[in-house]
Enzyme design. Sequence first.
Site, PDB file in Angstrom:
ATOM      1  CD  GLU A   1     -14.020  30.556 -25.861  1.00  0.00           C
ATOM      2  OE1 GLU A   1     -14.733  29.617 -25.504  1.00  0.00           O
ATOM      3  OE2 GLU A   1     -12.780  30.531 -25.765  1.00  0.00           O
TER       4      GLU A   1
ATOM      5  CB  CYS B   1      -6.741  16.100 -18.783  1.00  0.00           C
ATOM      6  SG  CYS B   1      -7.801  15.059 -17.775  1.00  0.00           S
TER       7      CYS B   1
ATOM      8  CB  CYS C   1      -1.471  10.873 -15.779  1.00  0.00           C
ATOM      9  SG  CYS C   1      -3.218  10.561 -16.088  1.00  0.00           S
TER      10      CYS C   1
ATOM     11  CB  CYS D   1      -1.049  15.913 -15.744  1.00  0.00           C
ATOM     12  SG  CYS D   1      -2.365  16.908 -15.042  1.00  0.00           S
TER      13      CYS D   1
ATOM     14  CB  CYS E   1      -5.039  13.781 -10.472  1.00  0.00           C
ATOM     15  SG  CYS E   1      -6.377  13.180 -11.512  1.00  0.00           S
TER      16      CYS E   1
HETATM   17 FE1  SF4 Z   1      -6.169  14.363 -16.105  1.00  0.00          FE
HETATM   18 FE2  SF4 Z   1      -5.603  13.745 -13.595  1.00  0.00          FE
HETATM   19 FE3  SF4 Z   1      -4.222  12.612 -15.553  1.00  0.00          FE
HETATM   20 FE4  SF4 Z   1      -3.948  15.223 -15.002  1.00  0.00          FE
HETATM   21  S1  SF4 Z   1      -3.394  13.501 -13.702  1.00  0.00           S
HETATM   22  S2  SF4 Z   1      -4.118  14.262 -17.026  1.00  0.00           S
HETATM   23  S3  SF4 Z   1      -6.018  15.778 -14.390  1.00  0.00           S
HETATM   24  S4  SF4 Z   1      -6.408  12.358 -15.167  1.00  0.00           S
END
Ligand code: SF4
Length: 377
Positions: free
Chosen positions: A66, A221, A228, A231, A237
């Site tokens: 960390e 992200c 996206c 994601c 989002c």
């Molecule tokens: Fe980031 Fe939203 Fe794209 Fe997911 S959908 S990668 S949270 S900007």
Amino acid sequence: MKATSQSAKANDRKARRKSAPAPAPVADNTAADAFAARLLAWFDVSGRHDLPWQHPRSPYRVWLSEIMLQQTQVKTAAPYFERFVASLPDLRALAAASQDTVLGLWSGLGYYARARNLHAAAKLCVERHGGELPRDLDALTALPGIGRSTAAAILSQAWGDRHAILDGNVKRVLARYHGIDGFPGLPAVERQLWALAESHLPPTRMTDYTQAQMDLGATVCTRADPACMLCPVQSDCVARIQGRTAELPVPKPGKAVPQRYAQVLWLLDRGGRVLLQRRPPTGVWAALWTLPQHEDEEAAERWFETHVDAEYADAETLAPVAHAFSHYKLELRPRRWRAVALRARVGDNDDLRWFARAELAALGIPAPIRKLIEASA
Ligand code: SF4
């Protein structure tokens, strides 16, 4: 009438739910509840499961990782981590090591305050906590170099305890997912992000959830050009839906970074050894070994004349080296002299010493200085 009153009550309930514990500007609570579940399902398939500190996973190894990852990416930190634990395998070994050993193992990772704090914290753990990291948020944050998010990451990854983290990656994901306006470094925005991070905590699997958040921020992200389409939380989002991924999170309000200069004196003796000077124990590059360095040419020349048995004007002027710190830019202006000696009355000492090339690898030397010496020797 009845319908109107029922819908008023429903609105009321919705309003009460929304007031606790912190406002989520656009994404609704149903989506917030699903956030962790979707992230965990994604992590099982696409997360990082082979990081060196995960096998084996111990509080010491999690803590070390960390701290290394605070300013450094996983692929850079991993070999340093392996080297560090091979030499100092547990907290007691770290506490008993010399500062030069710790800085030597850290050499090249930068942000050396992290290594000094790590070392000081290990000694405190031996004094106060029986040689172990304490399993307690307040006791961890009382140690040097461990803030709230790092303490939470240690507790959740080493022991599976239920704590929210809010590192740079998580801030970025949450600011985008919830469409948070405002620079995340501002206290009010940060408070809002902490509350959102806590509102998403799953009831179990904290170790995986913590890693999943980091992985999503680091691999999907990303700061520039988030993926996206890959994601797991793309369906609700806010930044993606509103086409604002490039705007969020809001960057730090602009501030010009000052430019500074330093004259660097690179002295080699007849045997090809290099003269290094230990920096003072506080300030930039504290306690590391560097080439003698001065803010301006006049000071550099004065130092040279009192310390070196040679002509200042006989130097080779080398190409400048640029280095960026978080709060200013530094241009190093090196000059080199070969086959010189120190004046008899100076001699080398604990803070000014000649080193053979083979000795340099084990020393704590700032990255730009090491690069300079190794590239042009
Ligand atoms: Fe980031 Fe939203 Fe794209 Fe997911 S959908 S990668 S949270 S900007």
